[in-house]
Write a protein that holds these residues in place. Sequence first.
Motif, PDB file in Angstrom:
ATOM      1  N   THR A 226       0.564  -0.888  -0.323  1.00  9.68           N
ATOM      2  CA  THR A 226       0.221   0.399  -0.289  1.00  9.68           C
ATOM      3  C   THR A 226       0.964   1.119  -0.139  1.00  9.68           C
ATOM      4  O   THR A 226       1.900   1.312   0.570  1.00  9.68           O
ATOM      5  N   ARG A 227       0.024   2.541  -0.920  1.00  9.11           N
ATOM      6  CA  ARG A 227       1.001   3.339  -1.216  1.00  9.11           C
ATOM      7  C   ARG A 227       1.056   4.282   0.556  1.00  9.11           C
ATOM      8  O   ARG A 227       2.468   4.657   0.452  1.00  9.11           O
ATOM      9  N   VAL A 233       8.699  -1.099   7.407  1.00 12.29           N
ATOM     10  CA  VAL A 233       7.438  -0.835   8.705  1.00 12.29           C
ATOM     11  C   VAL A 233       7.300  -2.295   8.251  1.00 12.29           C
ATOM     12  O   VAL A 233       6.356  -2.423   7.325  1.00 12.29           O
ATOM     13  N   TYR A 234       8.031  -3.188   8.825  1.00  8.29           N
ATOM     14  CA  TYR A 234       7.706  -4.665   9.254  1.00  8.29           C
ATOM     15  C   TYR A 234       6.982  -5.424  10.845  1.00  8.29           C
ATOM     16  O   TYR A 234       8.475  -5.076  11.133  1.00  8.29           O
ATOM     17  N   TYR A 235       6.403  -5.751  10.348  1.00  5.19           N
ATOM     18  CA  TYR A 235       6.257  -6.767  12.007  1.00  5.19           C
ATOM     19  C   TYR A 235       6.094  -8.050  11.601  1.00  5.19           C
ATOM     20  O   TYR A 235       6.147  -9.123  10.674  1.00  5.19           O
ATOM     21  N   ALA A 246       1.064  -0.656  18.477  1.00  2.00           N
ATOM     22  CA  ALA A 246       0.172  -0.668  16.922  1.00  2.00           C
ATOM     23  C   ALA A 246      -0.876  -2.056  17.315  1.00  2.00           C
ATOM     24  O   ALA A 246      -1.357  -1.532  15.782  1.00  2.00           O
ATOM     25  N   ASP A 247      -1.271  -2.263  18.158  1.00  8.53           N
ATOM     26  CA  ASP A 247      -2.320  -4.090  18.197  1.00  8.53           C
ATOM     27  C   ASP A 247      -3.128  -3.089  18.581  1.00  8.53           C
ATOM     28  O   ASP A 247      -3.286  -1.310  19.923  1.00  8.53           O
ATOM     29  N   PRO A 248      -4.538  -2.844  18.277  1.00 11.24           N
ATOM     30  CA  PRO A 248      -5.026  -3.735  16.795  1.00 11.24           C
ATOM     31  C   PRO A 248      -3.985  -3.566  15.827  1.00 11.24           C
ATOM     32  O   PRO A 248      -4.560  -2.176  14.965  1.00 11.24           O
ATOM     33  N   GLY A 252      -3.835  -1.913   6.587  1.00 14.48           N
ATOM     34  CA  GLY A 252      -3.623  -0.348   6.152  1.00 14.48           C
ATOM     35  C   GLY A 252      -3.003  -0.101   6.121  1.00 14.48           C
ATOM     36  O   GLY A 252      -2.743   1.433   6.330  1.00 14.48           O
ATOM     37  N   ASP A 253      -3.076  -0.132   8.190  1.00 14.33           N
ATOM     38  CA  ASP A 253      -2.013   0.422   8.730  1.00 14.33           C
ATOM     39  C   ASP A 253      -0.766   0.098   8.581  1.00 14.33           C
ATOM     40  O   ASP A 253      -0.397  -0.844   8.209  1.00 14.33           O
ATOM     41  N   PRO A 254       0.742   1.451   8.609  1.00 16.43           N
ATOM     42  CA  PRO A 254       1.777   0.391   8.441  1.00 16.43           C
ATOM     43  C   PRO A 254       1.919  -0.583   9.344  1.00 16.43           C
ATOM     44  O   PRO A 254       2.049  -1.049  10.613  1.00 16.43           O
TER      45      PRO A 254
END
Length: 270
Positions: A226-227, A233-235, A246-248, A252-254
Amino acid sequence: MYPNQPAQPYPNPYGSQAPPPVRRRWWQHPAVIIVALVLLPPAGIALAWLSPWSQTKKVVATVLSGVWFLLAFLSDPPAEEKDDAKAKAAASASASPTPTPTSTPTTATPSPSPELVMPDVVGKAFSEAEAAVEALVDGELRAGSAYADVSLPANHATWIVCFQGPAAGARLVPASADPNVDLVAPGTKCPATTGTALRPKPKPKPTESPKPKPQPQRTTPAPEPTRDEPDNVYYKNCTAVRAAGADPIHRGDPGYGRHLDRDGDGVGCE
């Protein structure tokens, strides 16, 4: 009378004539003696010996009359005398009646008729099988061809029985029996089962279907990021998402990824 003088015969009182015949008594007549010998042998024997018969005739008459008397005495009494004796015995028995036991009437059980069974006609000619079976049933013996592709001719008396119905030894009811046989022509071998074809048609060879051409494997392109999702950012898992606060994480979230949304509802690490 001088001693040397011959004796003079007595003078004949009748002179030169023959003496008169001696008259017989009535009981000295031969007919009377014979009747007495037959009807009353003892009296007849006595009259015979008093008669002027010769010694030989007297002996013969005595023997014959004695034999006749013994036969008549030792023979069975006449039938009328036997009937009279039986009548007297019955009368004496009826004079003193004795109680007779009452007999219980018994019902005669009819002897069972012989059971009719199907004879064994396999291997025999149809004419012989027909005579043996139709002598036991009211109907006729039905015949058919043992081979499905062979027609039974009108004159099949010499055809051989391969199968029969019912089986040999089965009980037959003459009024409702429906016996049948399957035949083959003389010199033809019986099939294993009825309805088999004598000359089976060759089976068609199966046509080979063309082998399918190999299709090129299609690869699924990876989803484009996604743009608004930063590339850096990778979990790795939800633990990392929770550690970053960042949960939940929503679609579309990073850092959102499908490996974080196991139920696929768009919300990961719930």
